[in-house]
Design a protein around this motif. Structure first.
Motif, mmCIF file in Angstrom:
data_model
loop_
_atom_site.group_PDB
_atom_site.id
_atom_site.type_symbol
_atom_site.label_atom_id
_atom_site.label_comp_id
_atom_site.label_asym_id
_atom_site.label_seq_id
_atom_site.Cartn_x
_atom_site.Cartn_y
_atom_site.Cartn_z
ATOM 1 N N GLU A 170 22.149 26.986 44.720
ATOM 2 C CA GLU A 170 22.833 27.988 45.541
ATOM 3 C C GLU A 170 22.131 29.343 45.463
ATOM 4 O O GLU A 170 22.250 30.169 46.372
ATOM 5 C CB GLU A 170 24.291 28.134 45.084
ATOM 6 C CG GLU A 170 25.141 26.896 45.291
ATOM 7 C CD GLU A 170 25.502 26.653 46.749
ATOM 8 O OE1 GLU A 170 25.150 27.505 47.603
ATOM 9 O OE2 GLU A 170 26.120 25.610 47.034
ATOM 10 N N THR A 171 21.388 29.567 44.396
ATOM 11 C CA THR A 171 20.750 30.872 44.199
ATOM 12 C C THR A 171 19.241 30.861 44.410
ATOM 13 O O THR A 171 18.578 31.873 44.192
ATOM 14 C CB THR A 171 21.054 31.396 42.785
ATOM 15 O OG1 THR A 171 20.569 30.455 41.817
ATOM 16 C CG2 THR A 171 22.548 31.586 42.599
ATOM 17 N N GLY A 172 18.671 29.729 44.820
ATOM 18 C CA GLY A 172 17.233 29.662 45.047
ATOM 19 C C GLY A 172 16.633 28.409 44.447
ATOM 20 O O GLY A 172 17.340 27.477 44.051
ATOM 21 N N TRP A 173 15.305 28.379 44.371
ATOM 22 C CA TRP A 173 14.580 27.228 43.836
ATOM 23 C C TRP A 173 14.349 27.426 42.338
ATOM 24 O O TRP A 173 13.609 28.327 41.939
ATOM 25 C CB TRP A 173 13.239 27.063 44.540
ATOM 26 C CG TRP A 173 13.342 26.702 45.994
ATOM 27 C CD1 TRP A 173 13.372 27.548 47.051
ATOM 28 C CD2 TRP A 173 13.410 25.378 46.530
ATOM 29 N NE1 TRP A 173 13.456 26.844 48.225
ATOM 30 C CE2 TRP A 173 13.481 25.507 47.940
ATOM 31 C CE3 TRP A 173 13.418 24.094 45.968
ATOM 32 C CZ2 TRP A 173 13.559 24.406 48.793
ATOM 33 C CZ3 TRP A 173 13.492 22.993 46.813
ATOM 34 C CH2 TRP A 173 13.566 23.150 48.204
ATOM 35 N N ARG A 205 11.828 26.177 53.624
ATOM 36 C CA ARG A 205 12.800 27.241 53.368
ATOM 37 C C ARG A 205 14.211 26.917 53.842
ATOM 38 O O ARG A 205 15.164 27.537 53.387
ATOM 39 C CB ARG A 205 12.300 28.551 53.985
ATOM 40 C CG ARG A 205 11.083 29.093 53.234
ATOM 41 C CD ARG A 205 10.460 30.308 53.881
ATOM 42 N NE ARG A 205 9.235 30.686 53.158
ATOM 43 C CZ ARG A 205 8.361 31.559 53.587
ATOM 44 N NH1 ARG A 205 8.559 32.184 54.749
ATOM 45 N NH2 ARG A 205 7.277 31.838 52.875
ATOM 46 N N SER A 206 14.350 25.952 54.734
ATOM 47 C CA SER A 206 15.683 25.593 55.213
ATOM 48 C C SER A 206 16.249 24.374 54.489
ATOM 49 O O SER A 206 17.299 23.853 54.882
ATOM 50 C CB SER A 206 15.641 25.316 56.722
ATOM 51 O OG SER A 206 14.779 24.221 57.004
ATOM 52 N N ALA A 207 15.585 23.918 53.437
ATOM 53 C CA ALA A 207 16.053 22.737 52.704
ATOM 54 C C ALA A 207 17.413 23.008 52.074
ATOM 55 O O ALA A 207 17.721 24.135 51.657
ATOM 56 C CB ALA A 207 15.046 22.350 51.630
ATOM 57 N N GLY A 208 18.235 21.957 51.992
ATOM 58 C CA GLY A 208 19.574 22.102 51.452
ATOM 59 C C GLY A 208 19.610 22.053 49.941
ATOM 60 O O GLY A 208 18.619 21.721 49.268
ATOM 61 N N VAL A 209 20.768 22.386 49.395
ATOM 62 C CA VAL A 209 20.976 22.343 47.957
ATOM 63 C C VAL A 209 20.713 20.934 47.437
ATOM 64 O O VAL A 209 21.149 19.949 48.030
ATOM 65 C CB VAL A 209 22.405 22.788 47.604
ATOM 66 C CG1 VAL A 209 22.706 22.548 46.133
ATOM 67 C CG2 VAL A 209 22.607 24.264 47.957
ATOM 68 N N GLY A 210 19.968 20.843 46.341
ATOM 69 C CA GLY A 210 19.616 19.555 45.760
ATOM 70 C C GLY A 210 18.241 19.052 46.154
ATOM 71 O O GLY A 210 17.720 18.113 45.541
ATOM 72 N N ALA A 247 3.301 20.707 53.886
ATOM 73 C CA ALA A 247 4.258 20.764 52.786
ATOM 74 C C ALA A 247 5.649 20.385 53.280
ATOM 75 O O ALA A 247 6.076 20.785 54.364
ATOM 76 C CB ALA A 247 4.276 22.167 52.189
ATOM 77 N N ALA A 248 6.349 19.609 52.466
ATOM 78 C CA ALA A 248 7.696 19.173 52.826
ATOM 79 C C ALA A 248 8.493 18.943 51.554
ATOM 80 O O ALA A 248 7.928 18.536 50.530
ATOM 81 C CB ALA A 248 7.640 17.879 53.646
ATOM 82 N N PRO A 249 9.795 19.189 51.575
ATOM 83 C CA PRO A 249 10.600 18.909 50.389
ATOM 84 C C PRO A 249 10.688 17.412 50.143
ATOM 85 O O PRO A 249 10.610 16.607 51.076
ATOM 86 C CB PRO A 249 11.966 19.512 50.735
ATOM 87 C CG PRO A 249 12.008 19.571 52.219
ATOM 88 C CD PRO A 249 10.601 19.764 52.671
ATOM 89 N N GLY A 250 10.839 17.026 48.889
ATOM 90 C CA GLY A 250 10.968 15.619 48.545
ATOM 91 C C GLY A 250 10.520 15.371 47.118
ATOM 92 O O GLY A 250 9.608 16.038 46.617
#
Length: 371
Positions: A170-173, A205-210, A247-250
């Motif tokens: 909730e507060t960042g990475w 930057r728009s990735a969700g929590v988790g 780059a991509a979240p995962g």
């Protein structure tokens, strides 16, 4: 069964606190006593995984042909340092040198340098390359290669370099660490270190929590060293690995043991640990050093443009049906979209003004095929 490395890691975490995923990965792969790569041969059917050079001689031959063509495109410098990072069993280089042996001028100009930290794999490489037209020198780091123009090949090298992981809160990475659970076993925990917002790729930057974000300072450092050398002395580099163009979240941190996925925390030092390569970050590191990064090709694109089908046809011509079937199977494994072909990406790095084939006809906008 006892695991000395696991016990040492648990004791270290109890004494000093959780460690980064990168530190854990480095210990598991390169611990002098119990690291995965330090004591044996993990390749092939009897090992834990199979790389492209072990699938077919065609892979190393095509890489050799591409590298020779690049040498001429950069003016055929003499001397030239031929470098392979993480040479495995030496299979790729053996096939490479079979092609290079057809060019007396290249053999006269070239010296062979292998960057390898494993004593066991150095011995296997020496055995594979015994009698080759160029005899290798071994180095622990790319930076130890003698001065002069370089031709660098890195096949499935960057995936084994340590990654840091950050989890979206909730507060960042915040950095993901390896700590201990309530039973004293290794477990993932979230640490206090936060990734600065400016360091987060725009695509994440728009990735969700988790969500998980991976970075690899070790990989970009190696690419920076390669690019610096190319800009200073001339040459080029080729990196082939599984990963993504952008780059991509995962969470791609994984363990392979016995040709199957395993829990990366279960048996430290007894399974291969890897993560998908961020080719966007590698290209950015190369260009920040003043080199030119050529991207946008999957392994399928690259090998087919280099003549994989034609080479397979020549190898199979006149052979019995069993051999022809084996060659067809190898082509499918190397270039098929459901095998290595789309998962593996290709990056070439050169000095300014050099446009190597087949990147001179690459797609205008690289995209990640479905993985």
């Amino acid at each position: 069964m006892t695991n000395p490395l696991r016990e040492r890691l648990i004791a270290r975490i109890r004494e000093t606190g959780p460690i980064t995923v990168a530190a854990y990965m480095a210990e598991c792969l390169a611990d002098p006593a119990d690291g995965y790569y330090m004591g044996g041969d993990p390749f092939g059917a009897a090992g834990d995984f199979v790389t492209a050079p072990e699938v077919s001689q065609m892979f190393g031959e095509l890489i050799g042909a591409w590298t020779l063509a690049l040498w001429y495109r950069i003016g055929a410098p003499d001397p030239i340092r031929l470098v392979e990072l993480g040479p495995g069993r030496g299979t790729l280089m053996a096939d490479f040198l079979r092609v290079a042996s057809l060019d007396a001028a290249f053999l006269k100009a070239a010296s062979l340098h292998l960057v390898e930290i494993s004593p066991a794999l150095k011995a296997r490489q020496a055995e594979t390359l015994n009698g080759a037209p160029l005899m290798p020198e071994w180095h622990d780091r790319f930076e130890d290669i003698p001065d002069g123009p370089v031709l660098v090949v890195a096949n499935e090298f960057f995936d084994a370099l340590p990654v840091h992981q950050f989890v979206r809160t909730e507060t960042g990475w915040q950095e993901r660490l390896v700590g201990l659970d309530g039973d004293g076993a290794l477990a993932f925990v979230t640490g206090p270190t936060r990734l600065p917002d400016a360091a987060v790729p725009p695509s994440c930057r728009s990735a969700g929590v988790g969500a998980i974000l991976e970075t690899s300072p070790a990989s970009t450092a190696v690419m920076t060293a390669i690019a610096d050398r190319i800009v200073k002395d001339g040459g080029g580099a080729l990196a082939i690995d599984y990963g993504h163009f952008r780059a991509a979240p995962g969470d791609t941190f994984q363990a392979i043991r016995g040709h199957a996925y395993a829990d990366p925390l279960a048996e430290p030092g007894r399974a291969d640990l890897t993560a998908h390569v961020d080719f966007e970050a590698l290209a950015a590191a190369a260009e920040a050093a003043g080199a030119v990064a050529h991207s946008g090709l999957t392994q399928t694109d690259f090998l087919l443009k280099l003549g994989l089908i034609e080479r397979a046809g020549r190898l199979g011509n006149g052979q019995e049906e069993r051999v022809q079937n084996d060659i067809r199977d190898a082509v499918e494994r190397l270039a098929g979209p459901d095998a290595m072909g789309h998962l593996f990406k290709v990056l070439a790095v050169t000095g300014p003004g050099i446009l190597p084939e087949p990147f001179d006809s690459r797609p205008a906008a690289p995209h990640d095929p479905q993985e």
